[in-house]
Every structure is written in structure tokens, then in C-alpha cells.
Enzyme design. Structure first.
Site, mmCIF file in Angstrom:
data_model
loop_
_atom_site.group_PDB
_atom_site.id
_atom_site.type_symbol
_atom_site.label_atom_id
_atom_site.label_comp_id
_atom_site.label_asym_id
_atom_site.label_seq_id
_atom_site.Cartn_x
_atom_site.Cartn_y
_atom_site.Cartn_z
ATOM 1 N N GLY A 1 1.271 -1.181 0.313
ATOM 2 C CA GLY A 1 0.141 0.361 0.401
ATOM 3 C C GLY A 1 1.113 1.232 -0.057
ATOM 4 C CG HIS B 1 3.259 0.558 -5.733
ATOM 5 N ND1 HIS B 1 3.577 1.847 -4.802
ATOM 6 C CD2 HIS B 1 3.668 -0.529 -4.679
ATOM 7 C CE1 HIS B 1 4.361 1.509 -3.715
ATOM 8 N NE2 HIS B 1 4.394 -0.018 -3.327
ATOM 9 C CG HIS C 1 5.236 4.998 -4.905
ATOM 10 N ND1 HIS C 1 6.065 4.212 -5.559
ATOM 11 C CD2 HIS C 1 5.649 4.383 -3.146
ATOM 12 C CE1 HIS C 1 7.061 3.262 -5.130
ATOM 13 N NE2 HIS C 1 6.044 3.563 -3.858
HETATM 14 P P1 AMP Z 1 5.999 -2.165 -1.023
HETATM 15 O O1 AMP Z 1 4.559 -1.986 -1.309
HETATM 16 O O2 AMP Z 1 7.354 -1.086 -0.977
HETATM 17 O O3 AMP Z 1 6.415 -3.713 -0.830
HETATM 18 O O4 AMP Z 1 6.856 -2.648 -2.811
HETATM 19 C C1 AMP Z 1 5.641 -2.818 -3.803
HETATM 20 C C2 AMP Z 1 6.077 -3.690 -5.128
HETATM 21 O O5 AMP Z 1 6.621 -2.492 -6.266
HETATM 22 C C3 AMP Z 1 7.693 -4.111 -4.854
HETATM 23 O O6 AMP Z 1 7.631 -5.121 -5.858
HETATM 24 C C4 AMP Z 1 9.326 -3.149 -5.420
HETATM 25 O O7 AMP Z 1 10.192 -3.862 -5.112
HETATM 26 C C5 AMP Z 1 7.670 -2.182 -6.107
HETATM 27 N N1 AMP Z 1 8.894 -0.626 -5.653
HETATM 28 C C6 AMP Z 1 8.475 -0.211 -4.659
HETATM 29 N N2 AMP Z 1 9.044 0.967 -5.285
HETATM 30 C C7 AMP Z 1 9.513 1.379 -6.332
HETATM 31 C C8 AMP Z 1 10.140 1.784 -7.577
HETATM 32 N N3 AMP Z 1 10.316 3.242 -6.967
HETATM 33 N N4 AMP Z 1 10.293 1.518 -8.868
HETATM 34 C C9 AMP Z 1 9.706 0.149 -9.087
HETATM 35 N N5 AMP Z 1 9.348 -0.708 -8.706
HETATM 36 C C10 AMP Z 1 8.978 -0.637 -7.147
#
Ligand code: AMP
Length: 296
Positions: free
Chosen positions: A29, A35, A32
Site C-alpha cells: 500500500g 507501483h 506511488h
Molecule cells: P512495497 O509496497 O514497498 O512492498 O513494494 C511493492 C512492489 O513495488 C515491490 O515489488 C517493489 O519492489 C516495487 N517498488 C517499490 N518502489 C518502487 C520503485 N521506485 N520503482 C519500481 N518499483 C518499485
């Protein structure tokens, strides 16, 4: 229309007649543009796009990091709507970890260094929840961000070893205009810390530049990164790494694909970033996106 489901039964029913392939984006969640990029890629390549929103308590090695992790489900669902996501699975903790839950998926060598060493138990938590989510969704493909490079490697290893038929796809890191990788945790940065946080990217680009110029000594490349990081008074360096791109073992000589990575604290907020050093890989272009805007 994006449908939101909260239980395993609702998820199963919603997917029963849904067209394949299923593309999955797992998130915690506070969505951004990083995601969003994963959702777009999933939507482009899938007949049904599923996003999970679950702040997974088992992957936080610090209780305070879990409680202060930002949450805004209504906003997240609106983002999923705007990206044409078909289904959002937003379960409670007890829907994922059933009463008496007592299994851990623990990946070996690739999960041990870097984030694995700095955050004990983190990758056990990640591998366990992702195995559950892959299975519950029955995903054909799942999309992960290269920002969490080690996480991609851990999940690939897990999926292969457990014969889970979900293809794991890594997508480029999405960045702010000044190079800071988007992260849900960036919201915690005070203005001076936010300005200082560009130092991760600057350090990685210094390593990249030296490598592009022919430098192959890993200790020299690590020192280039340290020099940049240590010039920033607000940055508290956790680790600096030049590791083998396949095993993540620290290198002496960079003679094949490698991963430059770093973790840095700004006060309570810990950020990570990386750059692939590989003749066959495109340099990370530093994809620039609209500024991150939050309503609440
Ligand atoms: P999280 O919500 O932080 O667990 O991230 C969910 C997914 O989004 C994971 O696969 C992260 O690697 C990916 N993600 C988070 N930040 C970025 C970013 N800046 N660029 C690309 N993918 C991202």
C-alpha cells in the site's frame, strides 16, 4: 471497475471466471508511481490484473517500522481504479495467517547478505507471504521492482524451488526527478533529509561512472560510493556493496554482472537503492515521473 475483496473465498470467487493470464502486483500500500509502473506492465501483459495490498507484519524486523508504515487504503484503491486494475485483494492479517499458522519459507544463500543480514527475518517474511499470495491468486506472472533487487532474486529462487508456476518479472526503478527512488517510506523524510536522500543515487552513479571508465576493483568502487555518502552529514550508512549479480557474494574483482547497492538511514528512515553493473544491461535511465502527491 476495480473490485475489492478481503477474504480468500471472495478472491477465489472473483477469479473463478476471470480470463487468463493473471498478472499480479504485490504491495504494502501507500501506492506511488513505482507501483503504478508495475500495474501498467501487468495490465499490458495480462487479461486480469490483480493487486494485493497487505502490510505484512512478518517482514518487519522492527515493530516500530511496522506500526509507523504509512497506510491509506482509500487512496490506494483510487490509484488501482485509475490504472485499470481488475481486482484488489486487501486482506486482514488473520486472513493471510490462519489461526495456528506455523510455516516459514526460508530462502538460502541469496537471502543471507545485504538486506538479509541487516534485517534478520525480513526475507523469511517476504518469501512466506509471497508464496501464499502467488498460490491464492494463482498468478501466471508477478511484477516486482528492481529497486528491491535482492527481493526479486529471493522470490525467483523461492518460486523455482517450490515449483510455483508464477513467472517473476523485474521492472525498472521509478525515480523522482532528482534521482531518489520512489518509496512509501520517503513520506517520513523531513525536508532536509529528503534533500540529502539523493545521495544514494549519487553514490551509485559514482560507482557506475568509475565502472564505465574501466574500474574493476570492487574495493575501489565501494570506496567511491562511501566517499559520496560520507560527504552527506545526514546520511548514516548501513552498508555499501559491490556483489556478484547472481549470488550476491561480495566481489574483489568485477569480472561479470554485478550489483552495486547501498542502504542508508536518515534518522529513523532507512532507504535502499542499487545499480546493475553489466555490459549487457542498459544503465538505469533514472525514469522520471510526476511528483508524488498524497491527499491524506
Ligand atoms: P512495497 O509496497 O514497498 O512492498 O513494494 C511493492 C512492489 O513495488 C515491490 O515489488 C517493489 O519492489 C516495487 N517498488 C517499490 N518502489 C518502487 C520503485 N521506485 N520503482 C519500481 N518499483 C518499485
Amino acid at each position: 471497475m476495480t473490485r475489492v475483496v478481503r477474504t480468500r473465498g471472495e478472491l477465489r470467487a472473483a477469479l473463478a471466471d476471470a480470463p487468463r493470464p493473471f498478472g499480479l502486483v504485490t504491495t504494502m500500500g501507500w501506492l506511488h508511481d513505482g507501483h503504478r509502473a508495475l500495474m501498467r506492465r501487468a495490465r499490458d501483459e495480462s487479461a486480469t490484473t490483480v493487486v494485493t495490498i497487505f502490510v505484512n507484519p512478518r517482514q518487519f524486523n522492527e515493530a516500530s517500522d511496522y506500526t509507523r508504515y504509512p497506510r491509506n487504503e482509500a487512496h490506494d484503491i483510487a490509484i488501482c481504479e485509475s490504472e485499470g486494475v481488475d481486482l484488489v485483494f486487501a486482506p486482514g492479517v488473520e486472513e493471510i495467517y490462519l489461526p495456528g499458522f506455523d510455516t516459514t519459507v526460508s530462502v538460502g544463500a541469496v537471502a543471507r547478505p545485504l538486506e538479509g543480514a541487516a534485517r534478520p527475518g525480513h526475507f523469511d517474511g517476504v518469501a512466506t507471504v509471497v508464496a501464499i499470495l502467488f498460490d491464492l491468486v494463482g498468478a501466471d506472472r508477478a511484477y516486482f521492482g528492481q529497486k528491491d533487487a535482492q527481493q526479486v532474486m529471493v522470490i525467483r529462487q523461492m518460486a523455482r524451488d517450490l515449483a510455483i508456476g508464477t513467472e517473476v518479472i523485474a521492472c525498472p526503478t521509478v525515480r523522482e526527478a532528482d534521482g531518489l527512488a520512489l518509496s512509501s517510506r520517503n513520506v517520513h523524510l523531513a525536508p532536509d533529509q529528503r534533500a540529502a536522500a539523493t545521495v544514494l543515487r549519487r553514490a551509485l552513479l559514482a560507482a557506475r561512472e568509475a565502472w564505465d571508465g574501466g574500474e574493476r576493483s570492487a574495493s575501489v568502487l565501494r570506496q567511491r560510493m562511501r566517499d559520496v555518502l560520507e560527504a552527506e552529514p545526514l546520511a548514516d550508512v548501513d552498508y555499501v556493496s559491490i556483489a556478484d549479480g547472481r549470488t550476491l557474494e561480495e566481489l574483489e574483482i568485477v569480472d561479470g554482472p554485478a550489483l552495486a547497492s547501498t542502504a542508508v538511514r536518515f534518522g529513523e528512515t532507512r532507504l535502499i537503492d542499487n545499480e546493475i553493473l553489466d555490459v549487457d544491461a542498459e544503465p538505469d535511465p533514472g525514469t522520471e515521473v510526476r511528483p508524488q502527491v498524497y491527499g491524506g
